[in-house]
Scaffold this active site. Structure first.
Site, PDB file in Angstrom:
ATOM      1  N   MET A 114     131.343 -16.792  57.107  1.00  0.00           N
ATOM      2  CA  MET A 114     132.210 -15.602  57.053  1.00  0.00           C
ATOM      3  C   MET A 114     131.776 -14.701  58.201  1.00  0.00           C
ATOM      4  O   MET A 114     131.164 -13.648  58.001  1.00  0.00           O
ATOM      5  CB  MET A 114     132.053 -14.912  55.684  1.00  0.00           C
ATOM      6  CG  MET A 114     132.738 -15.686  54.573  1.00  0.00           C
ATOM      7  SD  MET A 114     132.131 -15.226  52.932  1.00  0.00           S
ATOM      8  CE  MET A 114     130.758 -16.362  52.813  1.00  0.00           C
ATOM      9  N   MET A 120     140.081 -19.620  49.371  1.00  0.00           N
ATOM     10  CA  MET A 120     139.337 -18.524  48.735  1.00  0.00           C
ATOM     11  C   MET A 120     140.105 -18.056  47.504  1.00  0.00           C
ATOM     12  O   MET A 120     141.293 -17.748  47.577  1.00  0.00           O
ATOM     13  CB  MET A 120     139.158 -17.343  49.695  1.00  0.00           C
ATOM     14  CG  MET A 120     138.206 -17.563  50.852  1.00  0.00           C
ATOM     15  SD  MET A 120     136.554 -18.171  50.434  1.00  0.00           S
ATOM     16  CE  MET A 120     135.927 -16.869  49.347  1.00  0.00           C
ATOM     17  N   MET A 167     127.246 -14.469  56.111  1.00  0.00           N
ATOM     18  CA  MET A 167     128.080 -13.265  56.287  1.00  0.00           C
ATOM     19  C   MET A 167     127.483 -12.385  57.376  1.00  0.00           C
ATOM     20  O   MET A 167     126.269 -12.178  57.403  1.00  0.00           O
ATOM     21  CB  MET A 167     128.111 -12.458  54.987  1.00  0.00           C
ATOM     22  CG  MET A 167     128.580 -13.244  53.785  1.00  0.00           C
ATOM     23  SD  MET A 167     128.531 -12.190  52.322  1.00  0.00           S
ATOM     24  CE  MET A 167     129.087 -13.361  51.082  1.00  0.00           C
ATOM     25  N   HIS A 209     126.153 -24.787  48.511  1.00  0.00           N
ATOM     26  CA  HIS A 209     127.092 -23.944  49.259  1.00  0.00           C
ATOM     27  C   HIS A 209     126.311 -22.764  49.833  1.00  0.00           C
ATOM     28  O   HIS A 209     125.651 -22.025  49.102  1.00  0.00           O
ATOM     29  CB  HIS A 209     128.197 -23.467  48.318  1.00  0.00           C
ATOM     30  CG  HIS A 209     129.271 -22.688  48.995  1.00  0.00           C
ATOM     31  ND1 HIS A 209     130.296 -23.289  49.715  1.00  0.00           N
ATOM     32  CD2 HIS A 209     129.507 -21.352  49.062  1.00  0.00           C
ATOM     33  CE1 HIS A 209     131.107 -22.350  50.180  1.00  0.00           C
ATOM     34  NE2 HIS A 209     130.641 -21.163  49.810  1.00  0.00           N
ATOM     35  N   SER A 247     126.500 -21.901  44.824  1.00  0.00           N
ATOM     36  CA  SER A 247     126.284 -20.976  45.942  1.00  0.00           C
ATOM     37  C   SER A 247     124.887 -20.397  45.875  1.00  0.00           C
ATOM     38  O   SER A 247     124.513 -19.745  44.902  1.00  0.00           O
ATOM     39  CB  SER A 247     127.313 -19.846  45.903  1.00  0.00           C
ATOM     40  OG  SER A 247     126.935 -18.876  46.859  1.00  0.00           O
ATOM     41  N   ASP A 261     136.573 -21.341  46.009  1.00  0.00           N
ATOM     42  CA  ASP A 261     135.378 -20.495  46.090  1.00  0.00           C
ATOM     43  C   ASP A 261     135.714 -19.091  45.619  1.00  0.00           C
ATOM     44  O   ASP A 261     136.552 -18.411  46.217  1.00  0.00           O
ATOM     45  CB  ASP A 261     134.911 -20.471  47.555  1.00  0.00           C
ATOM     46  CG  ASP A 261     133.614 -19.716  47.771  1.00  0.00           C
ATOM     47  OD1 ASP A 261     132.976 -19.301  46.789  1.00  0.00           O
ATOM     48  OD2 ASP A 261     133.250 -19.553  48.960  1.00  0.00           O
ATOM     49  N   HIS A 307     129.496 -22.103  54.687  1.00  0.00           N
ATOM     50  CA  HIS A 307     130.731 -21.304  54.732  1.00  0.00           C
ATOM     51  C   HIS A 307     130.465 -20.090  55.610  1.00  0.00           C
ATOM     52  O   HIS A 307     129.768 -19.165  55.209  1.00  0.00           O
ATOM     53  CB  HIS A 307     131.087 -20.901  53.280  1.00  0.00           C
ATOM     54  CG  HIS A 307     132.236 -19.967  53.164  1.00  0.00           C
ATOM     55  ND1 HIS A 307     132.485 -19.250  51.998  1.00  0.00           N
ATOM     56  CD2 HIS A 307     133.225 -19.630  54.027  1.00  0.00           C
ATOM     57  CE1 HIS A 307     133.572 -18.513  52.161  1.00  0.00           C
ATOM     58  NE2 HIS A 307     134.029 -18.710  53.384  1.00  0.00           N
ATOM     59  N   ASP A 361     126.496 -19.362  51.997  1.00  0.00           N
ATOM     60  CA  ASP A 361     127.414 -18.308  52.435  1.00  0.00           C
ATOM     61  C   ASP A 361     126.793 -17.469  53.532  1.00  0.00           C
ATOM     62  O   ASP A 361     125.845 -16.721  53.291  1.00  0.00           O
ATOM     63  CB  ASP A 361     127.758 -17.408  51.239  1.00  0.00           C
ATOM     64  CG  ASP A 361     128.686 -18.098  50.261  1.00  0.00           C
ATOM     65  OD1 ASP A 361     129.740 -18.580  50.705  1.00  0.00           O
ATOM     66  OD2 ASP A 361     128.359 -18.145  49.061  1.00  0.00           O
TER      67      ASP A 361
END
Ligand code: DX5
Ligand code: ZN
Length: 219
Positions: free
Chosen positions: A69, A138, A38, A34, A9, A176, A67, A36
């Site tokens: 979010m 998750m 957000m 990866h 990540s 994850d 990913h 992330d």
């Protein structure tokens, strides 16, 4: 070739030096990056968006495993496709139209992933599994790196792996949150084959930590 993949990540990397961090990761022999994303709404934290992914893209040939979010991820599919995302994984809890959103991801030329929070049951995604190239379970509540792996999620991974076999499907099972040289065994034994790791890898020597996780997957 092993079907196990490591997905470091970038959330745990040095944000001021993504170019050199990507090169450093690539040199360790990992399969995915990866990423992330957000939005400060679906999760309490804000990280970065599609423009940052686009800026990273010329500096790495690795699979960009994004990913999201974010609330209403269907609004961001085109911008991540343009940014060069290879896999776009969206939360079932974040949209009222998970089936349609997964179809749109595939139509935009990316691999489609669906992800569920620790409190969300497998049954909630049972009828979209045929659209998924990857299902992410998750193993922490999303929003922050550095949290502890929730051991009860092993049962959920096993339930998903069984359902995949019953339905004759082929998707990857990714985990994850809180993955380290101990918890990776629990997730692997339950049936996961793609492992995100953030704080474990970037704490201390990156290359050594990647090799430790690779050994854990092959012993
Ligand atoms: C959590 C993110 C994770 C995070 C993992 O919301 O989705 O990908 O970066 O970090 P660690 O490995 O530190 O739990
Ligand atoms: Zn993640």
């Amino acid at each position: 070739m092993s079907h196990y993949k490591l997905a470091p990540s970038i959330l745990a990397a040095d944000y001021a030096n993504f170019e050199s961090e990507l090169k450093r990761l690539e040199a360790t022999g990992v399969e995915y990056i990866h990423i992330d994303v957000m939005d400060g709404h679906f999760v309490p934290n804000i990280s970065f968006g599609a423009d940052v992914v686009a800026a990273m893209r010329p500096h790495s040939k690795l699979v960009f495993d994004c990913h999201l979010m974010v609330s209403n991820p269907e609004h961001h599919i085109e911008s991540f496709a343009r940014a060069g995302a290879d896999i776009l994984t969206i939360h079932a809890e974040a949209t009222q139209h998970i089936h349609g959103a997964l179809q749109k991801i595939k139509a935009a030329g990316m691999k489609a992933g669906v992800v569920i929070n620790p409190g969300t049951p497998i049954a909630s995604i049972a009828h979209v599994l045929n659209l998924a190239d990857q299902v992410l379970i998750m193993t922490v509540n999303p929003g922050f790196g550095g949290q502890a792996y929730i051991p009860e999620m092993a049962e959920k991974i096993a339930e998903l792996a069984q359902l995949r076999d019953e339905k004759g499907l082929q998707f990857d099972i990714e985990v994850d949150g809180g993955i380290d040289n101990q918890t990776i065994h629990s997730a692997r034994e339950a049936g996961a084959n793609v492992f995100v790791a953030g704080s474990y890898l970037f704490r201390g020597d990156l290359d050594t930590n990647v090799q430790i996780l690779k050994v854990a997957l092959h012993d």
